[in-house]
Each structure stands twice: as structure tokens, then as C-alpha cells.
Write an enzyme that holds these catalytic residues in place. Structure first.
Site, mmCIF file in Angstrom:
data_model
loop_
_atom_site.group_PDB
_atom_site.id
_atom_site.type_symbol
_atom_site.label_atom_id
_atom_site.label_comp_id
_atom_site.label_asym_id
_atom_site.label_seq_id
_atom_site.Cartn_x
_atom_site.Cartn_y
_atom_site.Cartn_z
ATOM 1 C CE LYS A 29 5.130 3.911 6.604
ATOM 2 N NZ LYS A 29 4.205 2.857 7.139
ATOM 3 N N GLY A 57 -0.668 1.033 -1.517
ATOM 4 C CA GLY A 57 -0.484 0.094 -2.717
ATOM 5 C C GLY A 57 1.924 0.975 -2.823
ATOM 6 N N GLY A 58 1.429 0.668 -1.730
ATOM 7 C CA GLY A 58 3.249 1.068 -2.147
ATOM 8 C C GLY A 58 4.240 1.505 -2.491
ATOM 9 C CE LYS A 110 15.120 3.697 15.088
ATOM 10 N NZ LYS A 110 16.484 4.150 14.729
ATOM 11 C CG HIS A 139 2.848 -6.338 6.531
ATOM 12 N ND1 HIS A 139 2.879 -4.616 6.123
ATOM 13 C CD2 HIS A 139 1.731 -6.764 6.091
ATOM 14 C CE1 HIS A 139 1.146 -4.513 5.889
ATOM 15 N NE2 HIS A 139 0.795 -5.748 6.054
ATOM 16 C CD GLU A 191 -1.518 -2.730 5.455
ATOM 17 O OE1 GLU A 191 -1.594 -3.868 4.871
ATOM 18 O OE2 GLU A 191 -0.455 -1.936 5.647
ATOM 19 C CD GLU A 226 -1.842 1.077 5.430
ATOM 20 O OE1 GLU A 226 -2.526 2.244 5.076
ATOM 21 O OE2 GLU A 226 -1.059 0.354 4.295
ATOM 22 C CG ASN A 228 -5.369 -1.553 4.236
ATOM 23 O OD1 ASN A 228 -4.562 -0.148 3.518
ATOM 24 N ND2 ASN A 228 -4.175 -2.713 4.477
ATOM 25 N NE ARG A 231 -7.193 -1.076 0.215
ATOM 26 C CZ ARG A 231 -6.244 -1.970 0.272
ATOM 27 N NH1 ARG A 231 -7.080 -3.028 -0.341
ATOM 28 N NH2 ARG A 231 -5.073 -1.145 0.559
HETATM 29 P P1 ADP Z 1 0.857 1.596 2.134
HETATM 30 O O1 ADP Z 1 0.173 2.107 2.307
HETATM 31 O O2 ADP Z 1 1.604 1.727 0.914
HETATM 32 O O3 ADP Z 1 0.253 -0.052 2.358
HETATM 33 P P2 ADP Z 1 2.192 0.926 4.345
HETATM 34 O O4 ADP Z 1 2.408 1.937 5.797
HETATM 35 O O5 ADP Z 1 1.430 -0.162 4.554
HETATM 36 O O6 ADP Z 1 2.417 1.239 3.268
HETATM 37 O O7 ADP Z 1 3.250 -0.214 3.859
HETATM 38 C C1 ADP Z 1 4.253 -1.096 3.583
HETATM 39 C C2 ADP Z 1 5.160 -1.324 3.511
HETATM 40 O O8 ADP Z 1 6.128 -1.007 3.775
HETATM 41 C C3 ADP Z 1 5.150 -1.828 4.681
HETATM 42 O O9 ADP Z 1 4.517 -3.979 4.549
HETATM 43 C C4 ADP Z 1 6.473 -2.633 4.935
HETATM 44 O O10 ADP Z 1 7.285 -3.846 4.408
HETATM 45 C C5 ADP Z 1 7.330 -1.447 5.045
HETATM 46 N N1 ADP Z 1 6.816 0.056 5.997
HETATM 47 C C6 ADP Z 1 6.081 0.727 6.191
HETATM 48 N N2 ADP Z 1 6.788 1.307 7.229
HETATM 49 C C7 ADP Z 1 7.391 1.032 7.047
HETATM 50 C C8 ADP Z 1 8.748 1.246 8.854
HETATM 51 N N3 ADP Z 1 8.207 2.391 9.729
HETATM 52 N N4 ADP Z 1 9.600 0.435 8.703
HETATM 53 C C9 ADP Z 1 9.924 -0.308 7.800
HETATM 54 N N5 ADP Z 1 9.300 -0.737 7.388
HETATM 55 C C10 ADP Z 1 8.145 0.356 6.625
HETATM 56 P P1 ADP Z 2 -3.861 -4.896 -0.318
HETATM 57 O O1 ADP Z 2 -3.302 -4.297 0.594
HETATM 58 O O2 ADP Z 2 -4.644 -5.479 0.005
HETATM 59 O O3 ADP Z 2 -2.641 -5.966 -0.177
HETATM 60 P P2 ADP Z 2 -2.412 -3.002 -2.650
HETATM 61 O O4 ADP Z 2 -1.504 -2.742 -1.822
HETATM 62 O O5 ADP Z 2 -1.599 -4.907 -3.529
HETATM 63 O O6 ADP Z 2 -3.491 -4.148 -1.344
HETATM 64 O O7 ADP Z 2 -2.589 -2.684 -2.751
HETATM 65 C C1 ADP Z 2 -4.745 -2.960 -4.007
HETATM 66 C C2 ADP Z 2 -4.355 -2.046 -5.139
HETATM 67 O O8 ADP Z 2 -5.174 -0.502 -4.730
HETATM 68 C C3 ADP Z 2 -3.420 -1.401 -6.023
HETATM 69 O O9 ADP Z 2 -4.002 -1.157 -7.421
HETATM 70 C C4 ADP Z 2 -2.840 -0.335 -5.250
HETATM 71 O O10 ADP Z 2 -2.459 0.520 -6.425
HETATM 72 C C5 ADP Z 2 -4.510 0.056 -5.042
HETATM 73 N N1 ADP Z 2 -4.012 1.517 -3.771
HETATM 74 C C6 ADP Z 2 -3.943 0.818 -2.881
HETATM 75 N N2 ADP Z 2 -4.394 2.022 -1.676
HETATM 76 C C7 ADP Z 2 -4.196 3.168 -2.638
HETATM 77 C C8 ADP Z 2 -4.067 4.092 -2.616
HETATM 78 N N3 ADP Z 2 -4.256 4.864 -1.317
HETATM 79 N N4 ADP Z 2 -4.642 5.162 -3.797
HETATM 80 C C9 ADP Z 2 -4.723 5.064 -4.493
HETATM 81 N N5 ADP Z 2 -4.586 3.229 -5.047
HETATM 82 C C10 ADP Z 2 -4.133 2.615 -4.004
HETATM 83 MG MG MG Z 3 0.222 -1.024 3.257
#
Ligand code: ADP
Ligand code: ADP
Ligand code: MG
Length: 458
Positions: free
Chosen positions: A158, A164-165, A201, A208, A275, A288, A290, A292
Site C-alpha cells: 500500500k 480513493g482506492g 497481510k 469493510h 476504517e 486507516e 479518514n 474528513r
Molecule cells: P484507501 O485509502 O484507498 O481508502 P484503504 O486502506 O482504506 O484504502 O483500503 C481500501 C479497501 O481495500 C478496503 O476497504 C478493503 O476492501 C481493501 N483492503 C485494504 N487493506 C486490505 C487488506 N489488508 N486485506 C484485504 N483487503 C484490504
Molecule cells: P470515502 O472514504 O469518503 O468513501 P473515497 O475513497 O470515495 O471516499 O474518496 C472520495 C474522494 O476523495 C474521491 O474523489 C477520491 O479520489 C478522493 N480522495 C480520497 N483520498 C484521497 C487521497 N489520499 N488523495 C487524493 N484524493 C483522494
Molecule cells: Mg479507506
């Protein structure tokens, strides 16, 4: 209370924030890029000012132009929404330097939570279970591989600055580790300007589940229970609901208390989300925080009847949280479907263009948060979210049937949307039984004929 708030965002979240301000009697100032002149947030705000061309880095990401606007408007506070500058600690710090209240946590909190590996460390310190993985970011490939081999495959690499996935790579075995590690670092650098990565892992078929927090400036922290956001595609949420059909009252309270503990430990102020992923045995792991408002906050608002965005404003203005933990109740079941201008028949590719006709459904128990209307042009410059439907009811079944009904009435012509797709999910047996994990989408797409995603013309 503030007299005037600047909304440093666009789209549905800008509209949402303006609505909260209006109800609190606060004047609003909107910002817009040249392409957004006809946007609803511009029309709904008391004042609006253009800050540059369509590209985000020429407009909504330009702190200098935002501060010029703030000065012209003589605003007291800035609400950053989500995305753009919402989690930019430098921006929050500049607000402080200019004596403008940033409606969110402190720059220090944003900085530590914005680095997901630091946040992991803080969770560990607060004795919160985190997904097994590296201690902090990993500097070399050899070290990363040692950690991965140690915890066992599959693992997920990661980006520390990810969001934002984006910025996650799944690695199934040690043979592909080297390749994936290099791709992950390069992607992290390209997307976030920061190549730091860490290893976790990969938890198979988890849920989630996240906890909404509210914390005031006087040390009071409460949680507003959970949201289940397991219906995702490519690590991005599509459908969210609260309460989670998976949680027992006991696990719910334990996760809530844990989230509060993290927030207290880091001196968190304002609205935030902790989360977790939860495995099939009910063991939960922090992933993590968030710092905001989140896209899916409305689900919790409908469930608890607490206006989170209003509370963001009150907290930022220094007011005390008048809600006690014992007063937070699960009043309803709420489900949200994100409506994206994407084509489910073409692998969910973005579908910008003009909405030739739009009808938003309504009726009992249906809430729409959206900035689009007939004649609105969906731009390719921003994310494809064009609205959210939230259906609520006293039981999960009522909420699901209500969502199906609302999606059936939704008319958007001119661009493809995820409406027919979400509607099909509402009929799915596995979804209706509440039996799903983050793998749901993959399996659902494999077993559902694509014709299902084409709505008959009304
Ligand atoms: P983001 O910062 O992009 O939101 P997250 O760390 O919150 O990233 O993870 C986004 C999604 O990715 C989670 O909701 C889950 O579906 C998947 N994910 C993240 N970490 C793990 C993990 N260690 N094992 C399995 N799935 C994961
Ligand atoms: P939520 O956690 O609210 O479900 P999303 O992961 O769908 O949010 O992200 C919401 C918006 O914020 C999206 O447009 C995403 O691209 C943006 N975003 C979230 N985290 C980041 C980041 N670390 N850097 C840039 N854009 C981000
Ligand atoms: Mg997340």
C-alpha cells in the site's frame, strides 16, 4: 458562529455543505472552475467566484487562489469537503496562519493520519489491532520481501499516501513480489508524489466496516456506530449501509469504543472515520482513519438522525458536543447507492457528456444528494460521482425495497450510469440475506447477465 463560510470544493459535497450552512444561518461563498459555472453549488451559494480553468491543479487544488477568494469574500472559515485539499495538512496550516478556521482536524492530525503507515503505528500504540504487516514504511525491496515472506502470501502493498482506492497492489506469491513492489512504488510516486509503501497481510473475503466519530475541541469524543461499505469495486465503495447486517451488538460496541480510543489517543477534533476490515470470525483490524467528511456520511445521518455536517461547523466554531454517547440511537436502517456516470457494460469506464434529461426520485424515505439536473454537462476532469441515493426504513428489507423502487424511478438520459447496476444488486439473494464480503462485486458481476444493467426506457 461563523458569519460566512467558503466551500473549497465542487459537486454534490459542495451542495451538501451549503445546505448545512443555510440551515445554520451562515452565509456561503462558492468557488468554481470555468467549466463549473453552471453547477448547482454556484447557484445555491450566496456568492461565487471563479478560480481558474477546469483542471483540478489549476483550480480546486490551487491554495493560493483559494486564499485570494477567501480574502475577497472576507470569510471566517473554509470547509474543504472530501478529496482535493481536504487532507492536505499544508493547506490546513495556511488557514491557521491566515486566521481562517479550517473546518476539520488540526494540520498535525491530518499529517499523521494522511500517512497510513504512521496512522497504523498510532493505532498500535492505542492497543488497537492492526492488520499484520510492516512497522512503518519500507525503504528497500529486500526488506519489503522479508516482511512479506514472514507474514505469508497473499499480501497487499500500500502507498502510505494512498486514498480513493488507489495505490494498492495485491501480491499472491513471492515470485511476483519484486514486480508488484516496483509497480506499487512507481504508482505511488505518480499518483501521490510520494513513493513510500508498506506491506500488510491480505485478509481474504473481509467486510469493510468503519466507525463515524465526532470529537469537539473540549475533549469529548463520541461514535455514531458503523457503516458497512463492503460492496466495492477495485477498492472503491459503491453501496454502503448502516447498521451492518454482520455486526452483533457486542461487536458494534467494541468497535465503537475502539474507534473512540484511537481518536482520543491522537487528540482528534471534528468529524472523522476509523476504517476497519473484519474477517469472517468477527476479528477486526484497523486499516486507516479518514480525517474528513466522507462520501457516505449521509447513511449515518439517516440512521441516527444526527446532522454530521452541521456538527462539523459547530465543532469548528468551538461549540461543545451536546450529544452523549448514550443518546446516539440506531433509529433506522439506511442504504446508499453512489450514482456514477460510468458504463457498467464497458467495465465501468467514465461516461462524461450532457445529461439530456434528469429526474431525481423522491417519496417517503428517499434522500438524494446531487448536483446534476437536465442539461448539466458531466466533465471528464473530475470524478464520476453525480449523486447519491439514500433509502431508509425501519428494517433492512424496507430500505432495500425502497431503494429498488427509487432506482426504478430514477431517469438520467444522455450518459450511462451505475443506476441499473445498483438496482440489480438490490434483487440479489446474497445481498438481501446480508451475506457478502468485499469480494461481492466480482462474484456478482460474474453471475449476472450484462443485459441486467440496461434499463428499459420509461
Ligand atoms: P484507501 O485509502 O484507498 O481508502 P484503504 O486502506 O482504506 O484504502 O483500503 C481500501 C479497501 O481495500 C478496503 O476497504 C478493503 O476492501 C481493501 N483492503 C485494504 N487493506 C486490505 C487488506 N489488508 N486485506 C484485504 N483487503 C484490504
Ligand atoms: P470515502 O472514504 O469518503 O468513501 P473515497 O475513497 O470515495 O471516499 O474518496 C472520495 C474522494 O476523495 C474521491 O474523489 C477520491 O479520489 C478522493 N480522495 C480520497 N483520498 C484521497 C487521497 N489520499 N488523495 C487524493 N484524493 C483522494
Ligand atoms: Mg479507506
Amino acid at each position: 458562529m461563523f458569519e460566512k463560510v467558503l466551500i473549497a470544493n465542487r459537486g454534490e459535497i459542495a451542495v451538501r455543505v451549503i445546505r448545512a450552512c443555510k440551515e445554520l444561518g451562515i452565509r456561503t461563498m462558492a468557488l468554481y472552475s470555468e467549466i463549473d459555472e453552471q453547477s448547482l453549488h454556484v447557484q445555491f451559494a450566496d456568492e461565487a467566484i471563479c478560480i481558474g480553468p477546469a483542471e483540478g491543479n489549476q483550480s480546486y487544488l490551487r491554495a493560493d487562489r483559494i486564499f485570494s477568494a477567501a480574502e475577497v469574500g472576507n470569510v471566517d472559515a473554509i470547509h474543504p469537503g472530501y478529496g482535493f485539499l481536504a487532507e492536505n495538512s499544508t493547506f490546513a496550516e495556511q488557514c491557521r496562519d491566515c486566521n481562517i478556521t479550517f473546518i476539520g482536524p488540526s494540520p498535525e492530525t491530518i499529517a499523521s493520519m494522511g500517512d497510513k503507515s504512521i496512522a497504523r503505528g498510532m493505532a498500535k500504540q492505542a492497543k488497537v489491532p492492526v492488520v499484520p504487516g510492516s512497522d512503518g514504511v519500507i525503504e528497500s525491496e529486500a526488506e519489503a520481501k522479508r516482511v512479506a515472506d514472514g507474514i505469508g502470501y497473499p499480501v497487499i502493498i500500500k502507498a502510505a499516501a494512498g486514498g480513493g482506492g488507489k495505490g494498492m497492489r495485491l501480491v499472491n506469491n513471492s515470485v511476483s513480489f519484486s514486480k508488484e513492489y516496483r509497480v506499487a512504488r512507481a504508482e505511488a510516486e505518480k499518483s501521490f508524489g510520494n513513493s513510500s509503501v508498506y506491506v500488510e497481510k491480505y485478509i481474504e473475503e473481509p467486510r469493510h466496516i468503519e466507525i463515524q466519530i465526532l470529537a469537539d475541541k473540549h475533549g469529548k469524543v463520541i461514535h455514531l456506530f458503523e457503516r458497512d461499505c463492503s460492496i466495492q469495486r477495485r477498492y472503491q465503495k459503491l453501496i454502503e449501509e448502516a447498521p451492518s447486517p454482520f455486526l452483533t451488538p457486542r461487536l458494534r460496541n467494541e468497535m465503537g469504543r475502539t474507534a473512540v480510543r484511537i481518536a482520543e489517543k491522537c487528540g482528534y477534533v471534528n468529524a472523522g472515520t476509523v476504517e476497519f476490515i473484519v474477517d469472517k470470525h468477527g476479528k477486526f483490524y484497523f486499516i486507516e482513519m479518514n480525517a474528513r467528511i466522507q462520501v457516505e456520511h449521509g447513511v449515518t445521518e439517516e440512521m441516527t438522525d444526527i446532522d454530521i455536517v452541521k456538527w462539523q461547523m459547530l465543532i469548528a466554531a468551538g461549540e461543545k458536543l451536546t450529544i452523549d454517547q448514550k443518546d446516539v440511537k440506531i433509529c433506522k436502517h439506511a442504504i446508499e447507492c453512489r450514482i456514477n456516470a460510468e458504463n457498467p457494460l464497458r467495465n465501468f469506464s467514465p461516461c462524461p457528456g450532457e445529461i439530456s434529461f434528469c429526474y431525481h426520485p423522491g417519496g417517503y424515505g428517499v434522500r438524494i444528494d446531487s448536483h446534476v439536473y437536465s442539461g448539466y454537462r458531466v466533465s471528464q476532469h473530475y470524478d464520476s460521482l453525480i449523486g447519491k441515493v439514500i433509502a431508509s426504513g425501519h428494517t433492512r428489507d424496507i430500505a432495500i425495497n425502497r431503494m429498488y423502487r427509487a432506482l426504478s424511478e430514477y431517469i438520467i438520459r444522455g450518459v450511462a450510469t451505475t443506476i441499473p447496476f445498483s438496482r440489480a444488486v438490490m434483487l440479489d439473494q446474497g445481498f438481501r440475506e446480508g451475506k457478502f464480503s468485499t469480494k461481492f462485486m466480482e462474484e456478482f458481476l460474474a453471475r449476472t447477465p450484462v443485459e441486467t444493467f440496461i434499463l428499459p426506457k420509461l
